[in-house]
Design a protein around this motif. Structure first.
Motif, PDB file in Angstrom:
ATOM      1  N   MET A  26       0.823  -1.211   0.000  1.00 26.01           N
ATOM      2  CA  MET A  26       0.000   0.000   0.000  1.00 26.01           C
ATOM      3  C   MET A  26       0.855   1.258   0.000  1.00 26.01           C
ATOM      4  N   VAL A  27       2.059   1.185   0.593  1.00 22.02           N
ATOM      5  CA  VAL A  27       2.922   2.368   0.642  1.00 22.02           C
ATOM      6  C   VAL A  27       3.282   2.815  -0.766  1.00 22.02           C
ATOM      7  N   LYS A  28       3.586   1.862  -1.627  1.00 25.18           N
ATOM      8  CA  LYS A  28       3.900   2.204  -3.021  1.00 25.18           C
ATOM      9  C   LYS A  28       2.705   2.856  -3.697  1.00 25.18           C
ATOM     10  N   ALA A  29       1.523   2.341  -3.429  1.00 21.49           N
ATOM     11  CA  ALA A  29       0.311   2.925  -4.018  1.00 21.49           C
ATOM     12  C   ALA A  29       0.063   4.329  -3.477  1.00 21.49           C
ATOM     13  N   ILE A  30       0.359   4.542  -2.197  1.00 19.70           N
ATOM     14  CA  ILE A  30       0.196   5.871  -1.608  1.00 19.70           C
ATOM     15  C   ILE A  30       1.083   6.874  -2.338  1.00 19.70           C
ATOM     16  N   VAL A  31       2.304   6.489  -2.622  1.00 17.67           N
ATOM     17  CA  VAL A  31       3.237   7.376  -3.320  1.00 17.67           C
ATOM     18  C   VAL A  31       2.762   7.635  -4.747  1.00 17.67           C
ATOM     19  N   ASN A  32       2.293   6.596  -5.430  1.00 10.61           N
ATOM     20  CA  ASN A  32       1.806   6.779  -6.804  1.00 10.61           C
ATOM     21  C   ASN A  32       0.623   7.735  -6.840  1.00 10.61           C
ATOM     22  N   ASN A  33      -0.272   7.610  -5.893  1.00  6.98           N
ATOM     23  CA  ASN A  33      -1.420   8.514  -5.848  1.00  6.98           C
ATOM     24  C   ASN A  33      -1.007   9.936  -5.493  1.00  6.98           C
ATOM     25  N   ALA A  34       0.044  10.071  -4.669  1.00 10.99           N
ATOM     26  CA  ALA A  34       0.554  11.409  -4.358  1.00 10.99           C
ATOM     27  C   ALA A  34       1.148  12.047  -5.600  1.00 10.99           C
ATOM     28  N   LYS A  35       1.791  11.260  -6.436  1.00  8.90           N
ATOM     29  CA  LYS A  35       2.365  11.802  -7.670  1.00  8.90           C
ATOM     30  C   LYS A  35       1.263  12.207  -8.650  1.00  8.90           C
ATOM     31  N   LEU A  36       0.173  11.467  -8.645  1.00  4.38           N
ATOM     32  CA  LEU A  36      -0.977  11.870  -9.455  1.00  4.38           C
ATOM     33  C   LEU A  36      -1.515  13.204  -8.957  1.00  4.38           C
ATOM     34  N   SER A  37      -1.638  13.344  -7.630  1.00  8.71           N
ATOM     35  CA  SER A  37      -2.131  14.598  -7.066  1.00  8.71           C
ATOM     36  C   SER A  37      -1.197  15.744  -7.395  1.00  8.71           C
ATOM     37  N   GLU A  38       0.091  15.444  -7.469  1.00  5.42           N
ATOM     38  CA  GLU A  38       1.066  16.484  -7.799  1.00  5.42           C
ATOM     39  C   GLU A  38       0.819  17.052  -9.186  1.00  5.42           C
ATOM     40  N   LEU A  39       0.581  16.174 -10.143  1.00  4.20           N
ATOM     41  CA  LEU A  39       0.304  16.646 -11.500  1.00  4.20           C
ATOM     42  C   LEU A  39      -0.936  17.529 -11.531  1.00  4.20           C
ATOM     43  N   GLN A  40      -1.944  17.108 -10.800  1.00  5.15           N
ATOM     44  CA  GLN A  40      -3.179  17.890 -10.760  1.00  5.15           C
ATOM     45  C   GLN A  40      -2.957  19.214 -10.032  1.00  5.15           C
ATOM     46  N   GLY A  41      -2.195  19.182  -8.943  1.00  2.00           N
ATOM     47  CA  GLY A  41      -1.972  20.382  -8.149  1.00  2.00           C
ATOM     48  C   GLY A  41      -1.154  21.431  -8.864  1.00  2.00           C
ATOM     49  N   LEU A  42      -0.232  21.007  -9.718  1.00  2.00           N
ATOM     50  CA  LEU A  42       0.618  21.965 -10.420  1.00  2.00           C
ATOM     51  C   LEU A  42      -0.173  22.853 -11.372  1.00  2.00           C
ATOM     52  N   GLU A  43      -1.359  22.410 -11.772  1.00  2.00           N
ATOM     53  CA  GLU A  43      -2.173  23.198 -12.689  1.00  2.00           C
ATOM     54  C   GLU A  43      -2.800  24.405 -12.002  1.00  2.00           C
ATOM     55  N   SER A  44      -2.851  24.390 -10.676  1.00  4.07           N
ATOM     56  CA  SER A  44      -3.570  25.416  -9.922  1.00  4.07           C
ATOM     57  C   SER A  44      -2.617  26.403  -9.277  1.00  4.07           C
TER      58      SER A  44
END
Length: 981
Positions: A430-448
């Motif tokens: 799950m830790v790996k998945a947590i990091v992958n989802n954080a990286k997804l959020s990063e891409l979304q967050g950079l747009e704002s």
């Protein structure tokens, strides 16, 4: 202005600082010089933030994002309720409000004549502060009110708001919290000079004018908090968790006793102590040239002089050795909170571990609470999260009981998940998945721009930006966390060392309210303008040309079987968003929203519902099925590299979801409990009253299944609705990096569309009713305040009226600089929140509505109603304010960039209104031709001296039925009539 900033978990705050690449990056501080200024930065920081420290100690942080011609600006002070004097709590929040009142240069008609009165007011407040005899206090306050009226003759109310609106700023706001006070503006990129000129003057020597009316607004804010059970729970949790630290001992808005005894001298001392460059930061994110902007900031704020700051010396709290049990009573739904005191932001290692632990417990899909509690419907809802401050953090578990369940049972279930965590009974991957989802959020967050600026400011508040390297590498550090570290952390911090808070339904016998003082309305001098405002308005600014959408060029179209495909390519990153959009919802089939919710609890012949959630979380993708009144939308999103997996998995779920009677029984119970809880929420009640006023006794809000209908639903019925959904008419929307043909081909592999689609079921129609005479719809609710909505329906939608409607709303009652806000709040101090606007329908055959609102103390309700009625019947004229509204509207359009899938949804919204072009182009061309006479005539034809329905929510112990009868025939509306069940 928001009192309590929304708590953001550490993961969400720092996700915008992680790396996109799968491999870990090297992060280190570097120094560079450009444009004559030296700055620091972190290698591989995706925000490419520059950190400057000016000679006077002022921190400036800049991040470039060229997406829109706008800049999010935050000016932050590292001082909040933590720093309030013990005998003047709420002072930092007071000061935040007063920073909108102007200086000697703006906000005043004649400073030399105004100042003697303000000096006298300050002395009177000092006298008031030291007077205890009630009769003597009334005498002093009468003097304050009298002198304040004289001072107000020289004040220009809301001139700050006029300055910002005139330059096209949006989101003018501020908030105070425990360690911070932040001032917010979203400005066009061509007005940086104007913005900095105003802000430099604003913070140079603020004048505390119009204080007693603003103080009344703070009273209203306090009373709103007393009506908010969640706010009361939050404050009791903190006071229990922190018996000596100011986190728990000084609420941000202050005590009632201190609110009643303000000291302007103490507020000035606070300003002098903390509003200094060493303790402040200016953060700007957006379309900017860093070399140019840093020069502009340095020039504007060079007047500031460095001054050391005495930071709050945090006491070390004693460990909690046994559960501390507390109760909160109020009319809203019951819930339980379990809160732990944790290490603060400066303990970096613990902060990383806390973030991982929080996600392991609750990430919305595959956490322990998600799978073991929410998926299995063991409670109505459960959640967990961290709130991180400098000295300490707070980790809390929250749960709401389902039907027939006690809060004690909910508490045991929540604590049970901590025991599972402490035993290590979770999947280490799950830790790996947590990091992958954080990286997804990063891409979304950079747009704002807002996400960028907020993250940077958060780093400054907690540690002056010095730990930015830690913040940037945060997600990579999360990836290094082992299962054993998680277990050790959980066992170290999660014991019987918590605050257990039960929010129970019942009368709060300890509640008080801030009594209404006698306030004489003050002058607002709408037509007045300071020389400073004129000079700022005349400052040159390069022109930003508006960009219009061309639906024929900006959207590509295709076919997938019988379904239309709407397409816009993502040329910025690797994110995709796929939608299936159905023009039907609850108005077509009341069971559709239930089926959409039921899907999350279903498995298939291949996967359990828990496995499906895990699979989506592991590939950092999301799906959602949302059924509204007339549109149902299925959305699937994530990284394009996982597109095939995500679409295939969702299509498998939709086609093969198996009816589950056990899940349905639990789901029905949750729905019934959710419906019961909704009837306890005053916001929902007022929303239902407004719908009743707008549509009559049968309306969209109470278009609900009866309890008998709900009881009779079968699992097979809901599963059949889901299985059949793709057979109905729908369109496919794709935004992502693939070409149109490649996208259609990729979708077609899984989403099979028949050659002929079924027509959607006929919808029930809700028509707005005529208000033939004044009527009062009243519902009783145990509350300190009263809330009033005015509702009146008018003509059917006319596209040619759009520019006039927008101008009316901008001038009359749509923002803080409007006529309504100035009059109701600034002049008469009758409410904290108020507005009035002409609501445009979302389809071409629907009608406009007039909607107005005032939330006031119950003993001021009649004054507030009369104040709003005066404005509804007679629109005051202010040529200066009107011109400001015009310029603000024009600049909003000039700097608005509709991009990404927003292009498609803008097209669909226009189509619904019968339009085939970007309506903004027509509005823009008409703005300059609209006169005040046009707006006045519009007001007279549609608003003035017309019958209204008054929707009033208040305690019948605090308002008189005879008073209600003054406004129209009174109908007491029951909760059953409002909600339809």
């Amino acid at each position: 202005m928001n009192l309590i900033k929304k708590a953001i978990s550490t993961l969400l705050v720092t996700c915008a600082m992680s790396t996109i690449a799968g491999a870990q990056q090297k992060y280190e501080w570097k120094e560079s010089t450009s444009g004559g200024y030296t700055y620091k930065y972190i290698t591989n920081d995706p925000m490419k933030a520059r950190f400057y420290t000016l000679k006077n100690g002022l921190t400036v942080i800049l991040s470039v994002n060229k997406k829109d011609p706008r800049i999010q600006t935050l000016i932050g002070v590292r001082a909040g309720s933590n720093n309030d004097p013990h005998d003047h709590t709420g002072l930092a929040h007071y000061l935040e409000h007063l920073l909108f009142k102007g200086t000697q240069q703006f906000g005043s008609l004649d400073w030399s004549k105004e100042k003697p009165y303000l000096d006298k007011i300050e002395g009177l407040y000092d006298n008031y502060n030291h007077t205890s005899d009630l009769s003597a206090r009334k005498t002093v306050y009468h003097q304050i009110d009298s002198v304040s009226g004289l001072a107000a003759k020289y004040a220009i109310a809301n001139e700050y708001d006029k300055l910002m609106a005139g330059m096209g700023s949006q989101g003018t706001n501020a908030h105070t919290w425990v360690e911070e006070t932040i001032y917010e503006e979203d400005i066009p990129s061509n007005v940086v000079d104007k913005f900095l000129t105003v802000q430099a003057e604003r913070f140079k020597d603020p004048v505390f004018r119009l204080f007693h009316t603003e103080l009344e607004a703070v009273y209203e804010e306090k009373n709103r908090g007393l009506d908010n059970d969640a706010r009361k729970s939050y404050e009791l949790m903190l006071s229990s968790l922190f018996p000596t630290h100011n986190y728990g001992q000084q609420s941000t808005i202050g005590t009632i006793e201190h609110l009643k005894n303000p000291s302007l001298k103490a507020i000035r001392d606070f300003y002098n102590a903390y509003y200094v460059p060493d303790n402040m930061a200016i953060v700007m994110a957006g379309d900017l040239d860093p070399d140019q902007v840093i020069r502009q900031v340095d020039k504007a704020f060079s007047y500031m002089r460095s001054k050391p700051v005495n930071e709050y010396k945090a006491p070390v709290e004693k460990p909690i050795s046994a559960p501390i049990v507390k109760e909160v009573f109020g009319p809203d739904a019951e819930n339980v909170m379990i809160a732990f005191r944790m290490p603060g932001a400066l303990d970096v290692k613990s902060n990383v571990l806390l973030s991982v632990v929080s996600e392991v417990l609750n990430n919305g899909k595959a956490g322990l609470l998600d799978l073991n509690i929410n998926k299995q419907q063991k409670v109505l809802k459960a959640s967990a999260g961290a709130m991180t401050w400098k000295d300490y953090s707070v980790f809390s578990l929250n749960g709401t009981a389902k039907q027939g369940q006690t809060l004690e049972e909910v508490k045991d279930l929540l604590l049970g998940q901590l025991e599972i965590l402490k035993k290590g009974e979770f999947d280490e991957t799950m830790v790996k998945a947590i990091v992958n989802n954080a990286k997804l959020s990063e891409l979304q967050g950079l747009e704002s721009n807002n996400t960028r600026a907020s993250s940077l400011m958060d780093g400054f508040i907690k540690h002056r930006g010095k730990n930015w390297l830690t913040d940037v590498s945060f997600v990579d550090d999360m990836g290094k966390v082992t299962k054993q570290q998680i277990v050790d952390f959980a066992n170290k911090y999660f014991a019987n060392n918590y605050v257990l808070l039960y929010k129970r339904k019942g009368e709060d016998k300890n509640i008080q309210k801030v009594e209404k003082p006698a306030i004489t309305p003050v002058e607002v001098n709408r037509e007045a303008q300071s020389v400073f405002l004129k000079e700022v308005n005349e400052m040159p600014a390069s022109k930003i040309q508006p960009l219009w959408l061309d639906f024929n060029k900006d959207i590509q179209k295709g076919k997938l079987g019988a379904a239309d495909v709407l397409y816009v390519q993502n040329k910025d990153n690797s994110l995709f968003r796929l939608y299936y959009r159905f023009e039907m919802g609850s108005w077509n089939n009341k069971l559709l929203p239930l089926a959409a919710q039921y899907l999350q609890f279903l498995g298939t012949d291949k996967y359990t519902t828990e496995q499906i959630s895990k699979e989506f979380y592991n590939i950092a993708c999301n799906f959602n099925v949302s059924a509204g009144t007339d549109v149902t939308t299925i959305s699937i999103s994530g990284l394009q590299e996982n597109f095939d997996k995500a679409v295939s998995l969702f299509e498998h779920l939709l086609k093969n979801c198996q009816p589950n009677e056990q899940a349905l029984t639990a789901f029905k119970g949750r729905v019934a409990k959710g419906r019961a809880d909704s009837k306890l929420n005053k916001g929902n009640i007022l929303k239902g009253l407004a719908s009743y006023a707008m549509y009559g006794s049968k309306n969209p809000f109470n278009n609900q299944l009866s309890q008998a209908d709900l009881d009779g639903i079968t699992a097979q019925q809901l599963a059949d609705i889901l299985h059949a959904l793709p057979e109905y008419q729908h369109s496919v929307i794709y935004y992502g990096p693939q070409t149109l043909d490649a996208a259609i081909a990729a979708v077609q592999k899984e989403h099979v569309v028949p050659a002929a689609l079924k027509p959607v079921p006929v919808a029930v129609k809700f028509d707005k009713i005529d208000q033939g005479s004044n009527q009062v719809l009243f519902t009783d609710y145990d509350m300190v305040q009263s809330e009033v909505n005015w509702v009146r329906n008018t003509d059917t939608y006319k596209a040619e009226n759009t520019a006039l409607v927008d101008m009316f709303n901008g001038y009359f009652g749509g923002n803080m600089g409007s006529i309504v806000f100035q009059t109701i709040r600034e002049s008469k101090a009758l409410a904290y929140s108020t507005y009035a606007y002409y609501a445009t329908p979302d389809r071409k055959d629907a009608r406009y509505s007039v909607v107005a609102y005032v939330g006031s103390q119950a003993d001021k309700m009649n004054e507030a109603i009369n104040g709003m009625n005066e404005l509804l019947n007679d629109i005051p004229r202010s040529d200066k304010l009107f011109e400001t509204a015009r310029q603000s509207l024009k600049q909003d359009i000039e700097t608005e960039r509709i991009t990404q899938d927003g292009i498609i949804f803008n097209y669909l919204a226009a189509k619904k209104l019968g339009l085939d072009t970007d309506y903004r182009k027509t509005v823009y061309s008409q703005i300059d031709g609209i006169t005040f006479e046009n707006v006045k005539q519009f007001h007279e034809q549609n608003i003035a001296k017309k019958p209204y329905t008054y929707c009033i929510l208040a305690s019948e112990k605090k308002v008189s039925v005879d008073d209600l009868k003054k406004y129209g025939d009174v109908k007491k509306v029951s909760l059953e009539e409002i909600f339809g069940y």
